[in-house]
Scaffold this motif. Structure first.
Motif, short mmCIF file in Angstrom:
data_model
loop_
_atom_site.label_atom_id
_atom_site.label_comp_id
_atom_site.label_asym_id
_atom_site.label_seq_id
_atom_site.Cartn_x
_atom_site.Cartn_y
_atom_site.Cartn_z
N LEU A 24 0.83 -1.20 0.00
CA LEU A 24 0.00 0.00 0.00
C LEU A 24 0.86 1.26 0.00
CD1 LEU A 24 -2.80 -0.98 2.55
CD2 LEU A 24 -3.01 -0.72 0.07
N GLY A 25 1.99 1.21 0.69
CA GLY A 25 2.90 2.35 0.71
C GLY A 25 3.56 2.60 -0.64
N ALA A 26 3.70 1.56 -1.47
CA ALA A 26 4.30 1.71 -2.80
C ALA A 26 3.36 2.38 -3.79
CB ALA A 26 4.72 0.35 -3.32
N ILE A 27 2.08 2.36 -3.51
CA ILE A 27 1.12 2.94 -4.43
C ILE A 27 1.34 4.44 -4.58
CG2 ILE A 27 -1.33 3.46 -4.74
CD1 ILE A 27 -1.92 0.69 -3.59
N LEU A 28 1.58 5.14 -3.48
CA LEU A 28 1.72 6.60 -3.53
C LEU A 28 2.91 7.05 -4.39
CD1 LEU A 28 0.52 9.26 -2.53
CD2 LEU A 28 2.02 9.07 -0.56
N PRO A 29 4.14 6.55 -4.16
CA PRO A 29 5.23 7.00 -5.04
C PRO A 29 5.08 6.54 -6.48
CG PRO A 29 6.07 5.46 -3.40
CD PRO A 29 4.64 5.74 -3.05
N LEU A 30 4.48 5.37 -6.71
CA LEU A 30 4.26 4.91 -8.08
C LEU A 30 3.30 5.84 -8.83
CD1 LEU A 30 4.05 1.04 -7.72
CD2 LEU A 30 5.82 2.36 -8.86
N VAL A 31 2.23 6.23 -8.16
CA VAL A 31 1.27 7.14 -8.78
C VAL A 31 1.91 8.52 -8.98
CG1 VAL A 31 -0.89 8.38 -8.37
CG2 VAL A 31 -0.78 5.93 -7.98
N PHE A 32 2.65 8.97 -8.00
CA PHE A 32 3.28 10.29 -8.08
C PHE A 32 4.27 10.37 -9.24
CE2 PHE A 32 6.76 13.16 -6.73
CZ PHE A 32 6.05 14.34 -6.72
#
Length: 108
Positions: A24-32
């Motif tokens: 779940l934490g990887a979703i934010l930098p991937l989207v960014f």
């Protein structure tokens, strides 16, 4: 409460919770970084895409829109992992800590 309608809760063990939290934490930098990469047609963040003539790139981003020669993005996986993994671990640890504290509070 009727025994037939009661639900049984099976909590996730902590290693699985940790894995889900980092995911779940990887979703934010991937989207960014993905949104920046798409909006700038592969030019930003610098070094993430190398221009390859024709369709030889790994990503179908048109890096020379309007030009005579088309260039696609040859993705730099090493730099991308450097950009994504540290924030993913940080956000994952935050999600894990909040999840653990919420479970402890619910158990009280």
């Amino acid at each position: 409460m009727n025994a037939g309608t009661a639900s049984v809760r099976y909590p996730l063990p902590w290693p699985l919770r940790l894995l889900v939290s980092v995911g779940l934490g990887a979703i934010l930098p991937l989207v960014f970084f993905g949104s920046i990469l798409i909006q700038t047609e592969g030019h930003e963040p610098r070094g993430l895409c190398a221009a390859v003539e024709g369709d030889g790139g790994t990503l179908p981003l048109q890096m020379n829109a309007g030009g005579r020669i088309g260039y696609t993005c040859d993705f730099n996986w090493d730099l991308a992992s450097f950009y994504v993994v540290p924030p993913a671990l940080l956000f994952g640890m935050i999600v894990f800590a909040v999840w653990t504290l919420m479970r402890r509070r619910a158990a009280d």
